[in-house]
Scaffold this motif. Structure first.
Motif, PDB file in Angstrom:
ATOM      1  N   LYS A  12      84.844   7.049   0.978  1.00  0.00           N
ATOM      2  CA  LYS A  12      84.694   6.628  -0.406  1.00  0.00           C
ATOM      3  C   LYS A  12      84.172   5.188  -0.465  1.00  0.00           C
ATOM      4  N   PRO A  13      83.375   4.864  -1.489  1.00  0.00           N
ATOM      5  CA  PRO A  13      82.874   3.493  -1.608  1.00  0.00           C
ATOM      6  C   PRO A  13      83.988   2.508  -1.957  1.00  0.00           C
ATOM      7  N   LYS A  14      83.811   1.262  -1.510  1.00  0.00           N
ATOM      8  CA  LYS A  14      84.781   0.199  -1.761  1.00  0.00           C
ATOM      9  C   LYS A  14      84.048  -1.095  -2.081  1.00  0.00           C
ATOM     10  N   TYR A  15      84.740  -1.979  -2.786  1.00  0.00           N
ATOM     11  CA  TYR A  15      84.218  -3.322  -2.990  1.00  0.00           C
ATOM     12  C   TYR A  15      84.446  -4.124  -1.710  1.00  0.00           C
ATOM     13  N   LEU A  16      83.386  -4.702  -1.170  1.00  0.00           N
ATOM     14  CA  LEU A  16      83.472  -5.488   0.051  1.00  0.00           C
ATOM     15  C   LEU A  16      82.760  -6.815  -0.129  1.00  0.00           C
ATOM     16  N   ASP A  17      83.183  -7.810   0.607  1.00  0.00           N
ATOM     17  CA  ASP A  17      82.471  -9.091   0.663  1.00  0.00           C
ATOM     18  C   ASP A  17      81.533  -9.056   1.860  1.00  0.00           C
ATOM     19  N   ILE A  18      80.246  -9.243   1.588  1.00  0.00           N
ATOM     20  CA  ILE A  18      79.250  -9.217   2.664  1.00  0.00           C
ATOM     21  C   ILE A  18      78.353 -10.443   2.547  1.00  0.00           C
ATOM     22  N   GLU A  19      77.619 -10.716   3.607  1.00  0.00           N
ATOM     23  CA  GLU A  19      76.671 -11.830   3.585  1.00  0.00           C
ATOM     24  C   GLU A  19      75.486 -11.494   2.681  1.00  0.00           C
ATOM     25  N   PRO A  20      75.076 -12.442   1.844  1.00  0.00           N
ATOM     26  CA  PRO A  20      73.886 -12.189   1.013  1.00  0.00           C
ATOM     27  C   PRO A  20      72.666 -11.946   1.888  1.00  0.00           C
ATOM     28  N   PRO A  21      71.873 -10.919   1.596  1.00  0.00           N
ATOM     29  CA  PRO A  21      70.689 -10.618   2.417  1.00  0.00           C
ATOM     30  C   PRO A  21      69.558 -11.605   2.136  1.00  0.00           C
ATOM     31  N   LYS A  22      68.662 -11.744   3.105  1.00  0.00           N
ATOM     32  CA  LYS A  22      67.493 -12.605   2.950  1.00  0.00           C
ATOM     33  C   LYS A  22      66.238 -11.740   3.011  1.00  0.00           C
ATOM     34  N   PRO A  23      65.261 -12.007   2.141  1.00  0.00           N
ATOM     35  CA  PRO A  23      64.065 -11.159   2.111  1.00  0.00           C
ATOM     36  C   PRO A  23      63.186 -11.351   3.336  1.00  0.00           C
ATOM     37  N   GLY A  24      62.646 -10.244   3.835  1.00  0.00           N
ATOM     38  CA  GLY A  24      61.662 -10.273   4.903  1.00  0.00           C
ATOM     39  C   GLY A  24      60.272 -10.147   4.316  1.00  0.00           C
ATOM     40  N   PRO A  25      59.281  -9.932   5.135  1.00  0.00           N
ATOM     41  CA  PRO A  25      57.908  -9.766   4.645  1.00  0.00           C
ATOM     42  C   PRO A  25      57.807  -8.616   3.640  1.00  0.00           C
ATOM     43  N   GLY A  26      57.143  -8.869   2.539  1.00  0.00           N
ATOM     44  CA  GLY A  26      56.954  -7.840   1.528  1.00  0.00           C
ATOM     45  C   GLY A  26      58.148  -7.599   0.637  1.00  0.00           C
ATOM     46  N   GLN A  27      59.172  -8.460   0.759  1.00  0.00           N
ATOM     47  CA  GLN A  27      60.395  -8.236  -0.002  1.00  0.00           C
ATOM     48  C   GLN A  27      60.686  -9.394  -0.959  1.00  0.00           C
ATOM     49  N   LEU A  28      61.537  -9.099  -1.937  1.00  0.00           N
ATOM     50  CA  LEU A  28      62.016 -10.092  -2.895  1.00  0.00           C
ATOM     51  C   LEU A  28      63.538 -10.123  -2.878  1.00  0.00           C
ATOM     52  N   GLY A  29      64.084 -11.337  -2.981  1.00  0.00           N
ATOM     53  CA  GLY A  29      65.506 -11.472  -3.227  1.00  0.00           C
ATOM     54  C   GLY A  29      65.735 -11.495  -4.725  1.00  0.00           C
ATOM     55  N   VAL A  30      66.748 -10.772  -5.191  1.00  0.00           N
ATOM     56  CA  VAL A  30      67.009 -10.675  -6.626  1.00  0.00           C
ATOM     57  C   VAL A  30      68.492 -10.927  -6.900  1.00  0.00           C
ATOM     58  N   THR A  31      68.770 -11.818  -7.845  1.00  0.00           N
ATOM     59  CA  THR A  31      70.114 -11.960  -8.386  1.00  0.00           C
ATOM     60  C   THR A  31      70.292 -10.856  -9.420  1.00  0.00           C
ATOM     61  N   ILE A  32      71.224  -9.955  -9.180  1.00  0.00           N
ATOM     62  CA  ILE A  32      71.341  -8.751 -10.001  1.00  0.00           C
ATOM     63  C   ILE A  32      72.197  -9.025 -11.227  1.00  0.00           C
ATOM     64  N   ARG A  33      71.633  -8.733 -12.384  1.00  0.00           N
ATOM     65  CA  ARG A  33      72.368  -8.873 -13.635  1.00  0.00           C
ATOM     66  C   ARG A  33      72.989  -7.542 -14.071  1.00  0.00           C
ATOM     67  N   CYS A  34      72.251  -6.453 -13.946  1.00  0.00           N
ATOM     68  CA  CYS A  34      72.744  -5.143 -14.362  1.00  0.00           C
ATOM     69  C   CYS A  34      72.226  -4.073 -13.399  1.00  0.00           C
ATOM     70  N   ALA A  35      73.003  -3.002 -13.287  1.00  0.00           N
ATOM     71  CA  ALA A  35      72.596  -1.854 -12.470  1.00  0.00           C
ATOM     72  C   ALA A  35      72.851  -0.575 -13.262  1.00  0.00           C
ATOM     73  N   GLY A  36      71.895   0.338 -13.230  1.00  0.00           N
ATOM     74  CA  GLY A  36      72.062   1.621 -13.903  1.00  0.00           C
ATOM     75  C   GLY A  36      72.735   2.631 -12.994  1.00  0.00           C
ATOM     76  N   LEU A  37      73.630   3.420 -13.559  1.00  0.00           N
ATOM     77  CA  LEU A  37      74.248   4.512 -12.816  1.00  0.00           C
ATOM     78  C   LEU A  37      73.453   5.792 -13.060  1.00  0.00           C
ATOM     79  N   ASN A  38      73.411   6.644 -12.045  1.00  0.00           N
ATOM     80  CA  ASN A  38      72.696   7.908 -12.126  1.00  0.00           C
ATOM     81  C   ASN A  38      73.548   9.017 -11.541  1.00  0.00           C
ATOM     82  N   TYR A  39      73.303  10.237 -12.012  1.00  0.00           N
ATOM     83  CA  TYR A  39      74.048  11.374 -11.473  1.00  0.00           C
ATOM     84  C   TYR A  39      73.862  11.475  -9.962  1.00  0.00           C
ATOM     85  N   ALA A  40      72.709  11.029  -9.488  1.00  0.00           N
ATOM     86  CA  ALA A  40      72.461  11.051  -8.046  1.00  0.00           C
ATOM     87  C   ALA A  40      73.453  10.191  -7.280  1.00  0.00           C
ATOM     88  N   ASP A  41      73.996   9.147  -7.913  1.00  0.00           N
ATOM     89  CA  ASP A  41      75.006   8.325  -7.246  1.00  0.00           C
ATOM     90  C   ASP A  41      76.237   9.168  -6.889  1.00  0.00           C
TER      91      ASP A  41
END
Length: 319
Positions: A12-41
């Motif tokens: 089952k999923p859990k809330y965890l503290d992890i290291e913030p990721p850093k973007p590699g080539p072709g990627q963007l770092g984003v501070t997330i304000r909102c996330a949509g839930l989907n039935y696929a989740d």
């Protein structure tokens, strides 16, 4: 940073503290304000989705937020840009790293709550109706699960494309939401779906995210040369299609999985999204978000989807 993660398969999923990721080539770092839930989740958690990431991973398929870092070779974005991402994973966290090719800037008039639930629902319906089924003005479109996350956008887009829309949903409240989105005719889940659709002249296009009995009834209510779009199986029942009936009525069965387009024809999904964002800016689309919940109530949000108590989108406000 906090993230809602699955550490290993069948856990089952859990809330965890992890290291913030850093973007590699072709990627963007984003501070997330909102996330949509989907039935696929829900399907991912149950291990029954067709595209499950390898554990460990953070849940959350789509997000909206602010660009916080830019990787090498990325062009067209600046720090602080308001963006949305259909990422497939990584959204239910305080920050994330995402492919720039899956990232779009959002209009200033679009809230983060709207943007977080926009791409999958609207993108799925637009690709299904315009690109795959070639819905034409004057045709009759039947939408099952018409008050759900994708179903409601199919009602709205179908009406915008000039179709006569029949909405099928459970209960007066959900049907009222579908009517407000543009449905011309309403059919309650307690009614005989096939009989009611035939009374209305039959369906030229069926948009089905439910499966099971709803799909079987809709299948039998199709007009000759009808097109049936399989979006998902919220009922848990994957119907089997009798090929001889396809032949006799000259029907077409169509599958649509928006995530697949980013793997083999990304430009199709990107062009579709550009059209949808333009329609939004023109005031032609009005996203419906029934619930906005705080980050510590993700499971409550999942239960809304599981118990079919939401309409439109459920969004998690991260910050």
């Amino acid at each position: 940073m906090r993230a809602y993660r699955i550490s290993q398969a069948n856990e089952k999923p859990k809330y965890l503290d992890i290291e913030p990721p850093k973007p590699g080539p072709g990627q963007l770092g984003v501070t997330i304000r909102c996330a949509g839930l989907n039935y696929a989740d829900l399907l991912i958690q149950n291990g029954t989705y067709q595209d499950i990431p390898t554990a460990p991973f953070t849940l959350g398929m789509e997000i909206a937020g602010l660009v916080s870092a830019i990787g090498e070779s990325v062009e067209g974005f600046s720090i602080g840009d308001r963006v949305a991402v259909f990422a497939g994973q990584g959204g239910l966290a305080e920050a994330g790293v995402f492919e720039s090719a899956r990232t779009v800037r959002i209009p200033d008039s679009m809230s983060f709550e709207e943007a977080a639930g926009f791409q999958i629902a609207y993108g799925t319906s637009h690709l299904a109706l315009a690109h795959r089924a070639n819905l034409r003005p004057g045709e009759t479109l039947l939408v099952t699960g018409a008050a759900g996350g994708v179903g409601l956008t199919a009602v709205e887009i179908g009406k915008l494309m000039g179709a006569r829309v029949i909405a099928h949903a459970r209960g007066a409240d959900k049907l009222a939401v579908a009517k407000a989105a543009g449905a011309d005719h309403l059919i309650d889940d307690s009614e005989d779906l096939r009989a009611r659709v035939l009374e209305l002249g039959g369906a030229d296009v069926v948009y089905d995210a439910v499966g099971g009995d709803a799909f079987r009834a809709a299948f039998r209510a199709c007009n000759p040369e009808g097109r049936l779009i399989c979006i998902g199986f919220a009922s848990g029942d994957v119907p089997q299609i009798p090929a001889n009936h396809l032949m006799v009525k000259n029907l077409t069965a169509i599958g649509l999985y928006i995530g697949g387009y980013f793997k083999f024809r990304a430009e199709v999904a990107q062009e579709s999204l550009a059209t949808l964002l333009r329609w939004y800016e023109e005031g032609r689309l009005k996203p419906h978000v029934s619930h906005v919940l705080p980050f510590d109530q993700i499971e409550q949000g999942m239960n809304l989807l599981r118990d079919r108590k939401s309409t439109g989108k459920v969004v998690i406000r991260i910050s």
